[in-house]
Design a protein around this motif. Structure first.
Motif, short mmCIF file in Angstrom:
data_model
loop_
_atom_site.label_atom_id
_atom_site.label_comp_id
_atom_site.label_asym_id
_atom_site.label_seq_id
_atom_site.Cartn_x
_atom_site.Cartn_y
_atom_site.Cartn_z
N TRP A 213 -5.52 -46.49 36.54
CA TRP A 213 -6.03 -47.55 35.68
C TRP A 213 -5.21 -48.83 35.74
O TRP A 213 -5.46 -49.75 34.96
CB TRP A 213 -6.12 -47.03 34.24
CG TRP A 213 -7.01 -45.84 34.13
CD1 TRP A 213 -6.65 -44.56 33.88
CD2 TRP A 213 -8.43 -45.82 34.30
NE1 TRP A 213 -7.74 -43.73 33.87
CE2 TRP A 213 -8.86 -44.49 34.13
CE3 TRP A 213 -9.39 -46.80 34.58
CZ2 TRP A 213 -10.19 -44.11 34.24
CZ3 TRP A 213 -10.72 -46.42 34.68
CH2 TRP A 213 -11.11 -45.10 34.51
N ALA A 214 -4.25 -48.92 36.66
CA ALA A 214 -3.43 -50.13 36.82
C ALA A 214 -2.84 -50.57 35.49
O ALA A 214 -2.98 -51.72 35.06
CB ALA A 214 -4.26 -51.26 37.45
N LEU A 215 -2.13 -49.64 34.85
CA LEU A 215 -1.53 -49.89 33.53
C LEU A 215 -0.01 -49.77 33.57
O LEU A 215 0.61 -49.44 32.56
CB LEU A 215 -2.09 -48.91 32.50
CG LEU A 215 -3.54 -49.17 32.04
CD1 LEU A 215 -4.03 -47.99 31.22
CD2 LEU A 215 -3.63 -50.45 31.25
N ALA A 216 0.59 -50.07 34.71
CA ALA A 216 2.04 -49.91 34.83
C ALA A 216 2.78 -50.73 33.79
O ALA A 216 3.85 -50.33 33.31
CB ALA A 216 2.49 -50.31 36.23
N GLY A 217 2.24 -51.89 33.43
CA GLY A 217 2.93 -52.75 32.47
C GLY A 217 2.73 -52.35 31.02
O GLY A 217 3.38 -52.92 30.14
N LEU A 218 1.87 -51.39 30.75
CA LEU A 218 1.61 -50.98 29.36
C LEU A 218 2.30 -49.68 29.00
O LEU A 218 2.54 -49.42 27.82
CB LEU A 218 0.10 -50.86 29.13
CG LEU A 218 -0.37 -50.77 27.67
CD1 LEU A 218 0.12 -51.96 26.86
CD2 LEU A 218 -1.89 -50.68 27.60
N ARG A 219 2.63 -48.86 29.99
CA ARG A 219 3.36 -47.61 29.80
C ARG A 219 2.59 -46.63 28.94
O ARG A 219 2.79 -46.54 27.72
CB ARG A 219 4.76 -47.85 29.17
CG ARG A 219 5.57 -48.97 29.78
CD ARG A 219 5.72 -48.86 31.30
NE ARG A 219 6.27 -47.57 31.70
CZ ARG A 219 5.75 -46.83 32.68
NH1 ARG A 219 4.68 -47.21 33.34
NH2 ARG A 219 6.30 -45.68 32.99
N CYS A 220 1.70 -45.88 29.56
CA CYS A 220 0.85 -44.91 28.86
C CYS A 220 0.86 -43.58 29.60
O CYS A 220 0.71 -43.54 30.82
CB CYS A 220 -0.59 -45.41 28.77
SG CYS A 220 -0.82 -46.99 27.98
N GLY A 221 0.98 -42.50 28.86
CA GLY A 221 0.90 -41.17 29.43
C GLY A 221 0.90 -40.15 28.32
O GLY A 221 0.83 -40.49 27.13
N TYR A 222 1.00 -38.88 28.70
CA TYR A 222 1.05 -37.83 27.68
C TYR A 222 1.54 -36.54 28.31
O TYR A 222 1.54 -36.36 29.53
CB TYR A 222 -0.31 -37.62 27.02
CG TYR A 222 -1.49 -37.44 27.96
CD1 TYR A 222 -1.82 -36.18 28.47
CD2 TYR A 222 -2.27 -38.52 28.33
CE1 TYR A 222 -2.91 -36.01 29.31
CE2 TYR A 222 -3.37 -38.36 29.17
CZ TYR A 222 -3.68 -37.10 29.66
OH TYR A 222 -4.75 -36.94 30.51
N ALA A 223 1.99 -35.66 27.43
CA ALA A 223 2.40 -34.31 27.83
C ALA A 223 1.45 -33.32 27.18
O ALA A 223 0.99 -33.52 26.06
CB ALA A 223 3.83 -34.03 27.41
#
Length: 353
Positions: A213-223
């Motif tokens: 999603w080209a979101l490197a600058g927003l920092r999103c993820g989950y475990a």
């Protein structure tokens, strides 16, 4: 590489430093220059909410959306400021001996070593096939990427499950799993070999929204994992760990329409990857296959010189000697479309001959 020769600077190196402004970027595995328009519009609609603290409702909605996406319960979801935050949390599991499968993303090993956790490297030789018997029996934490960066190898889910032992936690880095195709048609089931849907007390899966999603600058993820294990990871975390826009992005990309779009992306990446393999091998380059991720591992003569020559021509590729088990003649290149690959091939022709 010997255990006493570990260089933290090498472990800390990432592809973003290779790509200077204005360069054609084959060094970073993000797809596209910006999020799709519909996602930008979703995020823009929340800008007026930034005067308020992120709400518990948004946090719950994000966990619920992710849980529904993977067939889990919301208490099995820990929202992260990028998968990298999840790696930084690993020392909280208080491992006595952590085994890291290499070559692979180096951030987990760096986080563990900086917290003085004992780490053993399990370095796989080409073709990078994982044998669970190679992992020391006394390792109570095992970290493995699937598909693995930078080899683009996809390990079978059965192999991942075979790593399980009493008293051991398996952490699977699935940052690129949504880029893996599961069949010939975009509507076919995606993400083969993923453990994201496995509810187990000893398996943690880390996911990233950065790449597709080209979101490197927003920092999103989950475990994804057992609630008690996620609680250990999150212990001591500050209040409001994710902002409103991060939560909105997680909600948006977990919705069924977005998951369907990511499957279409995965098929496009697969087609681009196959074409790219053909063109690179036609130049006489050693491209490691099979490859399943949005990147390829190359072995070339005098890799450092070739990387410099490409940079002089405005093209960034990722040095791969910072990955344990690989050497200076290894390079990683992101999968790109025809126009970008045309420029890469032209530059390689000029640089190689």
């Amino acid at each position: 590489m010997l255990e006493d020769s570990v260089d933290p600077a090498m472990l800390r190196h990432h592809g973003d430093v290779e790509a200077r402004p204005g360069m054609l970027d084959f060094a970073v595995n993000v797809q596209g220059l910006a999020p799709p328009r519909w996602l930008r519009e979703r995020l823009a609609a929340r800008l007026t909410d930034l005067g308020r603290y992120p709400s518990a409702d948004d946090e719950h909605a994000a966990r619920t959306a992710v849980a529904a996406r993977h067939g889990r319960s919301p208490d099995e979801v820990l929202l992260l400021a990028g998968a990298a935050e999840g790696f930084a949390m690993l020392p909280r599991l208080a491992s006595r001996l952590a085994a890291v499968i290499h070559p692979s993303f180096t951030e987990p090993e760096l986080a563990l070593r900086e917290a003085d956790v004992a780490v053993t490297r399990v370095i796989l030789e080409r073709p990078y096939t994982l044998d669970p018997a190679l992992v020391p029996e006394d390792a109570d934490l095992v970290v493995v990427g699937n598909p693995t960066n930078p080899t683009s190898i996809l390990h079978p889910a059965a192999t991942m499950r075979a790593l399980r032992r009493p008293g051991r936690i398996i952490v699977v880095d699935e940052a690129f799993a949504d880029a893996v195709v599961g069949g010939r048609a975009p509507t076919d089931a995606a993400e083969p070999e993923s453990l994201a849907g496995l509810s187990a007390p000893d398996v943690v899966v880390l996911r990233s929204l950065t790449k597709t999603w080209a979101l490197a600058g927003l920092r999103c993820g989950y475990a994804l994992g057992a609630p008690e294990v996620l609680a250990r990871l999150a212990h001591g975390r500050p209040h409001w760990p994710l902002g409103t826009l991060q939560l909105e992005a997680i909600i948006a990309t977990a919705e069924p329409v977005a998951v369907a779009e990511s499957r279409r992306h995965a098929h496009r990446i697969a087609a681009d990857r196959a074409a790219m393999i053909d063109r690179l091998t036609a130049l006489g380059l050693d491209v490691h296959t099979p490859a399943t991720g949005p990147f390829l591992l190359l072995r070339v003569p005098d890799g450092a010189l070739l990387r410099k020559r490409l940079a002089d021509r405005g093209i960034a590729v990722r040095r791969a000697d910072t990955f344990p088990g690989l050497g200076p003649d290894h390079l990683r290149v992101a999968v790109r479309g025809t126009a970008e690959v045309d420029r890469l091939i032209d530059a390689l022709n000029a640089a190689l001959w």
